[in-house]
Design a protein around this motif. Structure first.
Motif, PDB file in Angstrom:
ATOM      1  N   VAL A   1       0.818  -1.211   0.000  1.00  0.00           N
ATOM      2  CA  VAL A   1       0.000   0.000   0.000  1.00  0.00           C
ATOM      3  C   VAL A   1       0.850   1.258   0.000  1.00  0.00           C
ATOM      4  O   VAL A   1       0.635   2.175  -0.787  1.00  0.00           O
ATOM      5  CB  VAL A   1      -0.950  -0.009   1.216  1.00  0.00           C
ATOM      6  CG1 VAL A   1      -1.810   1.240   1.215  1.00  0.00           C
ATOM      7  CG2 VAL A   1      -1.818  -1.258   1.191  1.00  0.00           C
ATOM      8  N   HIS A   2       1.830   1.319   0.869  1.00  0.00           N
ATOM      9  CA  HIS A   2       2.648   2.533   1.004  1.00  0.00           C
ATOM     10  C   HIS A   2       3.943   2.342   0.221  1.00  0.00           C
ATOM     11  O   HIS A   2       5.027   2.195   0.773  1.00  0.00           O
ATOM     12  CB  HIS A   2       2.918   2.821   2.481  1.00  0.00           C
ATOM     13  CG  HIS A   2       1.660   2.977   3.281  1.00  0.00           C
ATOM     14  ND1 HIS A   2       0.855   4.080   3.181  1.00  0.00           N
ATOM     15  CD2 HIS A   2       1.062   2.146   4.169  1.00  0.00           C
ATOM     16  CE1 HIS A   2      -0.187   3.943   3.997  1.00  0.00           C
ATOM     17  NE2 HIS A   2      -0.083   2.775   4.591  1.00  0.00           N
ATOM     18  N   LYS A   3       3.840   2.366  -1.093  1.00  0.00           N
ATOM     19  CA  LYS A   3       4.975   2.063  -1.961  1.00  0.00           C
ATOM     20  C   LYS A   3       6.115   3.058  -1.790  1.00  0.00           C
ATOM     21  O   LYS A   3       7.290   2.687  -1.792  1.00  0.00           O
ATOM     22  CB  LYS A   3       4.509   2.026  -3.419  1.00  0.00           C
ATOM     23  CG  LYS A   3       3.502   0.926  -3.740  1.00  0.00           C
ATOM     24  CD  LYS A   3       3.049   1.006  -5.193  1.00  0.00           C
ATOM     25  CE  LYS A   3       2.187  -0.186  -5.593  1.00  0.00           C
ATOM     26  NZ  LYS A   3       0.943  -0.288  -4.806  1.00  0.00           N
ATOM     27  N   SER A   4       5.767   4.344  -1.642  1.00  0.00           N
ATOM     28  CA  SER A   4       6.816   5.362  -1.533  1.00  0.00           C
ATOM     29  C   SER A   4       7.671   5.148  -0.293  1.00  0.00           C
ATOM     30  O   SER A   4       8.866   5.469  -0.290  1.00  0.00           O
ATOM     31  CB  SER A   4       6.197   6.761  -1.496  1.00  0.00           C
ATOM     32  OG  SER A   4       5.486   7.018  -2.685  1.00  0.00           O
ATOM     33  N   ASP A   5       7.084   4.634   0.779  1.00  0.00           N
ATOM     34  CA  ASP A   5       7.816   4.479   2.032  1.00  0.00           C
ATOM     35  C   ASP A   5       8.962   3.479   1.914  1.00  0.00           C
ATOM     36  O   ASP A   5       9.915   3.530   2.705  1.00  0.00           O
ATOM     37  CB  ASP A   5       6.868   4.024   3.144  1.00  0.00           C
ATOM     38  CG  ASP A   5       5.839   5.087   3.486  1.00  0.00           C
ATOM     39  OD1 ASP A   5       6.015   6.234   3.038  1.00  0.00           O
ATOM     40  OD2 ASP A   5       4.861   4.760   4.196  1.00  0.00           O
ATOM     41  N   VAL A   6       8.871   2.559   0.963  1.00  0.00           N
ATOM     42  CA  VAL A   6       9.911   1.529   0.835  1.00  0.00           C
ATOM     43  C   VAL A   6      10.714   1.689  -0.449  1.00  0.00           C
ATOM     44  O   VAL A   6      11.417   0.769  -0.873  1.00  0.00           O
ATOM     45  CB  VAL A   6       9.283   0.118   0.899  1.00  0.00           C
ATOM     46  CG1 VAL A   6       8.669  -0.136   2.259  1.00  0.00           C
ATOM     47  CG2 VAL A   6       8.245  -0.073  -0.201  1.00  0.00           C
ATOM     48  N   GLY A   7      10.594   2.849  -1.085  1.00  0.00           N
ATOM     49  CA  GLY A   7      11.352   3.081  -2.317  1.00  0.00           C
ATOM     50  C   GLY A   7      10.749   2.420  -3.529  1.00  0.00           C
ATOM     51  O   GLY A   7      11.467   2.151  -4.505  1.00  0.00           O
ATOM     52  N   GLY A   8       9.449   2.177  -3.499  1.00  0.00           N
ATOM     53  CA  GLY A   8       8.804   1.485  -4.607  1.00  0.00           C
ATOM     54  C   GLY A   8       8.219   2.402  -5.658  1.00  0.00           C
ATOM     55  O   GLY A   8       7.415   1.943  -6.486  1.00  0.00           O
TER      56      GLY A   8
END
Length: 796
Positions: free
Chosen positions: A753-760
């Motif tokens: 869901v939170h792709k930006s948080d993991v560099g996605g």
């Protein structure tokens, strides 16, 4: 194939729950008119013996109503064979079952002479007439028929079959009937209408209220796991029930004691001598399923599971939660929790405190106001109850939902809709189980009673914390804001603001507009209040010459006669009362804020008494009072209980929310638009394909890949940024060149869901080299599949 029930099948649905043992294709749990739980699902070939039993145990009169004559064994066998035929475009059959027993069946067959119409038939076991089972079956059958191009279900009914005629009439605003050959022909339109939806929603609320009555207004309560020693959750909850003065009968369930805290104890629920309505469960998590099974055998109708230990988000955790729900549903038990604080009902006729919260409100008084509270968090619930007790904010009922495996905010909204002790509703939510149903139900409730909410997860940090707490992603803040605004929900930013506003809208008149008059004995605080008004959506209009003159005449010592009115630090109690009379009667204010700052020459007690009497004289004008420098005083004034606040900003924000809610109530209801260009068949085809491939009712927790989402949204005319999935660098570059630079590359896993948080996520990629580098970075985070999308551009 699992049957996907369309959203248009508006019935008393229970929240769908993950199940790892899908022994029957499709189906949903629904509430009957008496609050019971039955399962409606497609008929399968293996149901033939149960259907034969259904007919064989029916009286001749019931069979005659269905078949127009008492059928013989061959006719019954033929009917069972017809019902068990595999479904196709011309035939469907649904049954209702409870605890494995078939209670009723409904079916349709397309008419050869008219491909848009089908003949329907319904049969319900005699012992279950009057529970609304036939209505529920047809409510599900109609949208199923509509999916196959049928516009009307028709049938023949004997004139004496009043129950079936009533069902048909209830189900369609376009029902028609005629008497032909001694029979009544009836027709039911498969397309729903506003009238039908309204009728369904009424039936839904009645069913919800009946199903939750054993939870919130039980006659007999048993606490399972109540230990003999003080300090345990079960023991303290049992003591709270007794000490709060529960008007019914309470028992303890403990295999090692005959008395706990002065209450008779029995080894098991099935040993309790009285029929138990509510079981409060406080045993270790592994023992909870056994307790629910025992509760089902004892006929318990509701259970509050205080036990924790079901929070794991892995497959084992989901399976444990699913097992609880299956047990509860199979036995017709409404389940609150697990991992919850308990429930509370302050109604003097009930006085139920089945909770281990440390602070409990007084039993409700007619003049104390009635705020119903639903909290997804137990700790937040404790804070709300504590603050409400200190502010003397009347609580009607409180439910800590915990993991909300069954009973959710939607269920409680339906219960509180007609609850006479509830004047307003407050919600603390961390996620929506069924946003569409929530929007529909809360909008209807808000037309009757104020609904206030704090929805957590506005910040990125809050969203991450919420996801770890509830295993559900928080809805975007903008989405929640829009939903609440359209539904009339008063959204507050924090708990203090929620309770301040609750005091202003519970038992108080609503403002007729947004004009605020301010009076006080402290000029600087008056200025702060005027500044706060602008931020709260209120205006502080300049007083008219007529009003200025009246203030000058009646209050000659006033330091300021405009708006705000400055009475000066030495103003006596009578001056406050006269000023309030002038402003409330002027026609120039929709609400009045009074600020009383304590000084050595101010008698605050007498001032509040005078203000209370004046507020009572103008009981159609909202009044809020702020007292500064005199802590520990009364929290309300007058018999109308106008609220007293500590700071002007608190009072002004509460008044602003009240004015905003009143403005929403004055808006016309509006109507549902008829949308063109909507291809529901295309959307349904995507859903059916996904369901056919899934072995899990939850469809991998509901997250769908880009292609499915794009097809469904496109079918409803909702545009999406063009994109394509890629499984390698070359595919990603090829996709980018088809779409046109610049592009974005994202992780394709929908459950991340939170792709930006993991560099996605990589944005603004302008050439092939940038795409290749982005692909390698994103693939390292979430595997080889990525989504390449064109960069969106803003207007202008």
């Amino acid at each position: 194939m699992p049957l996907c029930w369309p959203a248009s099948a508006r019935c008393a649905w229970l929240v769908a729950t993950v199940s790892t043992e899908q022994t029957r294709p499709g189906g949903v749990d629904v509430l009957t008119a008496d609050g019971g739980i039955v399962r409606i699902r497609p008929v399968a070939a293996s149901d033939a013996p149960a259907l034969a039993t259904l007919y064989s145990r029916s009286s001749p009169s019931s069979l005659r109503m269905r078949f127009f004559a008492v059928p013989g064994p061959r006719a019954i066998a033929d009917e069972v064979a017809r019902l068990c035929r595999p479904p196709d475009a011309d035939h469907a059959a649904l049954l209702a079952e409870q605890a494995g027993t078939v209670l009723g069946v409904a079916s349709y067959e397309r008419m050869p002479a008219d491909a848009r119409r089908a003949e329907f038939a319904v049969f319900v076991a005699e012992a279950h007439h009057g529970r609304g089972i036939g209505t529920l079956l047809l409510e599900h059958l109609a949208p199923l028929a509509r999916q196959h191009g049928l516009t009307e279900l028709v049938g023949e009914v004997m004139p004496g079959n009043a129950a079936m005629l009533r069902v048909a009439s209830d189900l369609s605003g376009h029902v028609w009937s005629r008497l032909d050959d001694g029979l009544v022909d009836v027709g039911i339109a498969t397309a729903g209408s506003a009238e039908v939806q309204a009728a369904v929603e009424i039936r839904e609320r009645v069913a919800e209220r009946a199903s939750l009555r054993p939870l919130l207004a039980p006659r007999v309560v048993a606490v399972v796991g109540a230990g003999r020693a003080p300090g345990g959750v079960g023991h303290e909850t049992l003591k709270a029930i007794v000490e709060y003065g529960f008007t019914g009968t309470v028992y303890a369930v403990n295999p090692h004691a005959t008395v706990v805290a002065g209450v008779p104890a029995y080894p098991r629920l099935s040993d309790v001598p009285d029929p138990v309505d509510l079981a409060v469960v406080a045993v270790p998590a592994p023992a909870v399923p056994g307790v629910l099974a025992d509760a089902g055998a004892a006929g318990v109708r509701a259970a509050v599971v205080l036990s924790c230990g079901f929070e794991a988000t892995d497959a084992d955790g989901r399976a444990a939660r699913a097992r609880l729900v299956r047990l509860a549903r199979a036995h017709g038990i409404r389940l609150v929790g697990p991992n919850c604080l308990g429930v509370l009902n302050t109604d003097p006729k009930v006085r139920l405190a089945a909770t281990f919260a440390p602070v409990l409100p007084r039993a409700a008084l007619p003049s104390a106001g009635g705020l119903a509270v639903a909290s997804q968090s137990g700790a937040v619930g404790i804070a709300v109850l504590d603050h409400a007790a200190r502010a003397h904010c009347g609580i009607s009922s409180f439910v800590s939902m915990g993991d909300k495996l069954d009973v959710s905010g939607n269920d409680l909204l339906a219960y509180w809709f007609d609850d006479p002790t509830t004047q307003a509703v407050a919600l603390y939510l961390e996620s929506f189980g069924n946003p569409r149903k929530f929007a529909r139900m809360v909008r209807a409730l808000a037309r009757r009673k104020p609904v206030l909410a704090v929805f957590s997860g506005r910040s990125p940090a809050g969203q991450r914390a919420g996801a770890s707490h509830t295993a559900a992603a928080a809805a975007p803040a903008a989405t929640v804001d829009a939903l609440f605004a359209q539904a009339g929900v008063i959204r507050t930013n924090h708990l203090g603001e929620l309770l301040d506003t609750a005091r202003m809208v519970t038992g108080q008149p609503l403002p007729g507009g947004n004009r605020l008059a301010i009076l006080g004995n402290a000029g600087g605080v008056n200025v702060l209040a005027a500044d706060a008004a602008a931020a709260a959506g209120l205006v502080v209009p300049e007083a008219s010459a007529r009003l200025r003159q009246a203030v000058a005449q009646k209050l000659p010592t006033a330091a300021g006669t405009g708006n705000p009115v400055d009475l000066g630090p030495g103003a006596p109690p009578a001056a406050f009362a006269r000023a309030l009379d002038l402003l409330a009667s002027s026609g120039e204010a929709d609400a009045v804020l009074v600020v009383a700052a304590a000084t050595r020459v101010t008698d605050i007690g007498a001032t509040l008494t005078a203000l209370g009497a004046a507020a009572d004289r103008w009981d159609t004008v909202p009044v809020a009072v702020v007292v500064l420098g005199s802590p520990g005083g009364p929290t309300t004034v007058g018999s109308r209980r106008a609220p007293v606040f500590d700071l002007p900003e608190q009072a002004v924000r509460a008044l602003g929310h009240a004015a905003g809610y009143a403005a929403w109530l004055r808006e016309p209801l509006g109507s549902r638009p008829e949308l063109s260009g909507v291809d529901t068949a295309a959307a349904r085809a995507v859903v059916d394909r996904v369901l056919a491939r899934s072995t899990d009712v939850a469809i991998s927790d509901g997250w769908q890949p880009y292609e499915n989402v794009c097809r469904i949204l496109s079918a409803y005319g909702i545009p999406m940024v063009s994109g394509s999935t890629a499984a390698g660098e070359d595919e990603a570059v090829a996709a980018a060149e088809r779409l046109g630079y610049p592009v974005a590359v994202k992780a394709a896993d929908p459950a991340l869901v939170h792709k930006s948080d993991v560099g996605g996520v990589r944005l603004g990629l302008a050439d092939a080299g940038a795409v290749r580098a982005a692909y390698r970075a994103v693939a390292a985070v979430d595997g080889p599949d990525v989504l390449v999308q064109a960069m969106a551009t803003g207007p202008g």
